[in-house]
Each structure stands twice: as C-alpha cells, then as structure tokens.
Design a protein around this motif. Structure first.
Motif, short mmCIF file in Angstrom:
data_model
loop_
_atom_site.label_atom_id
_atom_site.label_comp_id
_atom_site.label_asym_id
_atom_site.label_seq_id
_atom_site.Cartn_x
_atom_site.Cartn_y
_atom_site.Cartn_z
N SER A 299 0.46 -1.15 0.14
CA SER A 299 0.30 -0.01 -0.16
C SER A 299 0.96 1.58 -0.03
CB SER A 299 -0.88 -0.35 1.65
OG SER A 299 -1.91 -1.07 0.71
N GLU A 300 1.75 1.19 0.97
CA GLU A 300 3.08 2.49 0.84
C GLU A 300 3.76 2.64 -0.63
OE1 GLU A 300 5.76 1.87 4.65
OE2 GLU A 300 4.79 3.25 5.60
N LEU A 301 3.96 1.46 -1.30
CA LEU A 301 4.69 1.61 -2.67
C LEU A 301 3.96 1.94 -3.89
CD1 LEU A 301 7.34 1.31 -4.01
CD2 LEU A 301 6.44 -0.99 -4.72
N ALA A 302 2.43 1.85 -3.42
CA ALA A 302 1.22 2.25 -4.79
C ALA A 302 1.38 3.83 -3.83
CB ALA A 302 -0.10 0.92 -4.53
N PHE A 303 1.15 3.98 -2.60
CA PHE A 303 0.67 5.00 -2.94
C PHE A 303 1.46 6.47 -2.94
CE2 PHE A 303 0.08 9.18 -0.13
CZ PHE A 303 -1.12 9.33 0.07
N ARG A 304 3.04 6.27 -2.95
CA ARG A 304 3.85 6.41 -3.46
C ARG A 304 4.00 6.71 -4.73
NH1 ARG A 304 7.03 4.06 0.83
NH2 ARG A 304 8.02 2.72 -0.82
#
Length: 417
Positions: free
Chosen positions: A174-179
């Motif tokens: 989720s963090e990677l997709a959000f970045r």
C-alpha cells in the motif's frame, strides 16, 4: 489490466435495472472506458465512432436498422455523432430488447444530448482514474475490495481506527502504491507497471498535448490555445487553494470571464475538482469561494514539469482526489465540501453524511501532532449536524488518538485495504 470497481455495478445495472438498457459511461480520456466496456460486456458488438469515414454511415442508420443490425452494442466516442443518439432513443422506445452502452470522453456528451434526448431512459456512470485499491489488484479477474475508509463510512464513521499498520502484511504494498500515485498519478497506462520512469513522464506529457488537441477542441473549438495553456499551467500551480479568479486572470494574462470559462472546460473534461464551500449556517461568517484540486497528481505535476517532492497543497489535492474517486465509485450518499471561516479556521475536506459530518485535515507531515488538529475542534459551533469523527490524514505511519473524536491515520493505510 487492473480490475475496476465499476465492473460489478455496470453488470448489475445492465441486467437488473430498467435504466440499464442504455448506459452512458463517461470520464476523462485514457481512463479505461473502452477496455472496461469490452472486457465487461463481451456479448455487445463494439462500434467506434472515432473514424470520420465510417461515422456518417452509422449516423445514417434508422432506428429499425439499428435494431436489425446492432440491437446490443457499445458505441464509443458517441459525442462525435450526436445525431445518432436520436436513433438510439427511437430504438429504445420501440423495441424492449435493444441495449446500448454509450462511451464519451467528456461531460459535454451528457450536457448537450443525453439530458435532452435520453432523460429518464439512460443511466449515467462516470469512470475516474484508478483508485488505490484498484492499483493494488493483481489482475482483471480479481475483485476490488473497498478501502478501510469507505468501509468505515459505510458503517457510520462513528468509531476510532485502531491497529498497527506496519504489522499488516499488505501495508508495504500500500505504501509503495501510494508513493507511485503521488509521483505519477493513477491513469491506467502509468499505473500498469509496463513503463519505466522516463516513459511514464513522456506519457503524461503526451496526455497533456492530446487533451489540448482533442478534448479541448471538442469542448470549445478554440482557435488559439495559448491563453488556455497559460491558464491551465497557472491553475496547476494553484491546486489545493481557494479559487481566485482575479489571481488566475493575472497569472494567465486573460480576462475574468475567460478565466471562468476555462475553469468550466477543465471541470467538464474531468481534469479538476471544484470543491464547494460549506456555508449553510447563515449566522456564521464563512468563506464562499470554491477550492480547486486537480483530479490526477501526475497530470498536475506534468503541467508544471515538476518531479521533486510534493508541496503541501499538492499532497492535499492528491489525497482529496483519491477520496473523491473512492466516494464516487462507492455511490455512498456523501457530500464533499471544504470549510473556511472569515477568521482563518479551515477544514481541508468536510464530508456530510445523513447523520453528521466527518471533517478531515490533510498534512504531509511524517509525525502527526495534536497542534495540527486545532481546526478540527469545536466545529459543532459552526455546523448544523454533529461531528461523527474527525481525521488527520498524513504520512505518519502510526495511528494516533489525538482527542475523544479525533484520530490521526496514515494515508496509504486508510485509503487501501
């Protein structure tokens, strides 16, 4: 190919609703309307009205010929053949077995023809760039789960969030997709993972040029694009701010009426969100100017040729746009506003549910603090419904309780599943 939240809604609408015999699927160019229609409705014949050679032939068909040759069809870029809508209407009225899915890349289709000719006959569905949950799906056949945020709203928004986000196995993705979303936006082509970083930037630049050359021409038929280009870039620099026509006119070198018209074009073509102010309480001194947010951070930053860290206003716009898309897909009865008082108190995003309000403060900070929630307190003195719960949405990886009804939550955790 990412699965879309609207897929199940479209299929259900087409098979169970009386309005599903004609569905109008509209949205910005390159958001995946054609792919969604063809994948979701393989039994429909696909007809493109983009080709100027074949377009007159389709437009010349009578209602009876449509029923005989194309009783169930997808009509793509239908705004390019507006007279055809009358034939679709006639076929709809005469034969109950006909079914059509009309695709168009701007709301001008809706405003000029659908409301006039198909009122009461057609269902309107809008497709936006990918949401974070859609970006996290593995493929077309994977259903799209609701985000924690949408589930929370659906359950009444009255409880505080709890947990340890980083302890959850899905949080790293989720963090990677959000970045990635903050850097490149969420248009399907740049989110698919098939382009490298320079190619993504090139795609976004090409999209901006295509919008000017095609969508804007459909909307306004402008002979000189230079003033609009200046206005578009000026607005990109003003995202997340109160809409100030005088300031835009000065920056773009255009008159105030022209500035208002250009903003309308961007709104009609799904490039910006105009967040209306909440000012129902006439006894309070409230600012009544709209707040402008670009719908996709990749396109907004491409206009400015920015590739570094986001400004606070850009981060706010990106989060507001993501929440806006998720709310539209969920079809929850939620109204979106911003709130600002004459003495400087403001709420970045104010969601109105039937039972009350959810005020949201958006900060790019990596550490949420109680001082950032000062505008979320004592809102009952202004609003005409109770505050169900207030949120501080930020880059802080932890969930923090900052008051009895105020919770700080990480943006990528809240907006994913």
């Amino acid at each position: 190919m990412r699965c879309r939240s609207l897929l199940s809604q479209l299929r259900s609408l087409a098979t169970t609703s009386s309005l599903g015999r004609i569905i109008v699927l509209t949205g910005a160019r390159q958001t995946g309307k054609t792919t969604l229609a063809q994948r979701g409705f393989p039994e429909y014949v696909y007809l493109s009205l983009e080709d100027p050679v074949t377009r007159p032939e389709y437009s010349a068909l009578s209602a009876a010929q449509w029923r005989a040759g194309y009783p169930v069809a997808i009509l793509d870029e239908v705004q390019k053949a507006p007279s055809l809508i009358e034939s679709v209407k006639a076929a709809y009225d005469a034969w109950p077995e006909v079914r059509y899915l009309l695709l168009g890349s701007s709301q001008i289709l809706l405003l000029e023809r659908v409301r006039e000719s198909l009122a009461g006959r057609a269902a309107l569905v809008e497709l936006y760039p990918l949401t974070l949950p859609e970006m996290l799906t593995e493929g077309w056949r994977n259903p799209v789960p609701e985000s924690r945020f949408i589930t929370w709203l659906r359950n009444g928004a009255g409880t505080a969030f709890t947990g340890i986000p980083r302890a959850e196995t899905s949080h790293a993705r989720s963090e990677l997709a959000f970045r990635q979303y903050l850097q490149f936006g969420a248009m399907p082509a740049v989110a698919a993972g098939e382009l490298n970083e320079p190619e993504r930037y090139d795609w976004l630049s090409a999209y901006v040029r295509t919008y000017l050359q095609r969508d804007l021409r459909d909307l306004a038929n402008l002979r000189d694009l230079t003033p609009f280009i200046r206005a578009q870039k000026s607005l990109a620099s003003l995202t997340g701010q109160l809409l100030n026509i005088s300031e835009l006119s000065r920056l773009a070198g255009i008159t105030a009426p022209t500035a208002k018209r250009f903003i309308q074009y961007l709104d009609l073509s799904y490039q910006v969100i105009l967040l209306e102010p909440w000012f129902r309480n006439l006894g309070k001194r409230l600012v009544k100017a709209s707040k402008l947010h670009f719908l996709d951070p990749g396109i907004q930053r491409s206009l400015l040729q920015r590739r570094g860290e986001l400004t606070g206003a850009e981060y706010e716009s990106a989060v507001v746009a993501e929440i806006f898309k998720q709310l539209k897909n969920s079809r929850l009865p939620v109204n979106c506003y911003h709130l600002r008082t004459a003495d400087g108190r403001e709420v970045d995003l104010l969601l109105e549910l039937e039972t009350g309000f959810v005020p949201i403060e958006i900060k790019q900070t990596a550490r949420a603090s109680a001082s950032a929630t000062r505008h979320l307190k004592r809102l009952e003195d202004i609003l005409d419904k109770p505050v169900l719960h207030a949120l501080l949405v930020s880059n802080d990886p932890q969930i923090r309780s900052l008051g009895d009804t105020i919770t700080a939550v990480p943006a990528p955790w809240l907006l994913a599943f």
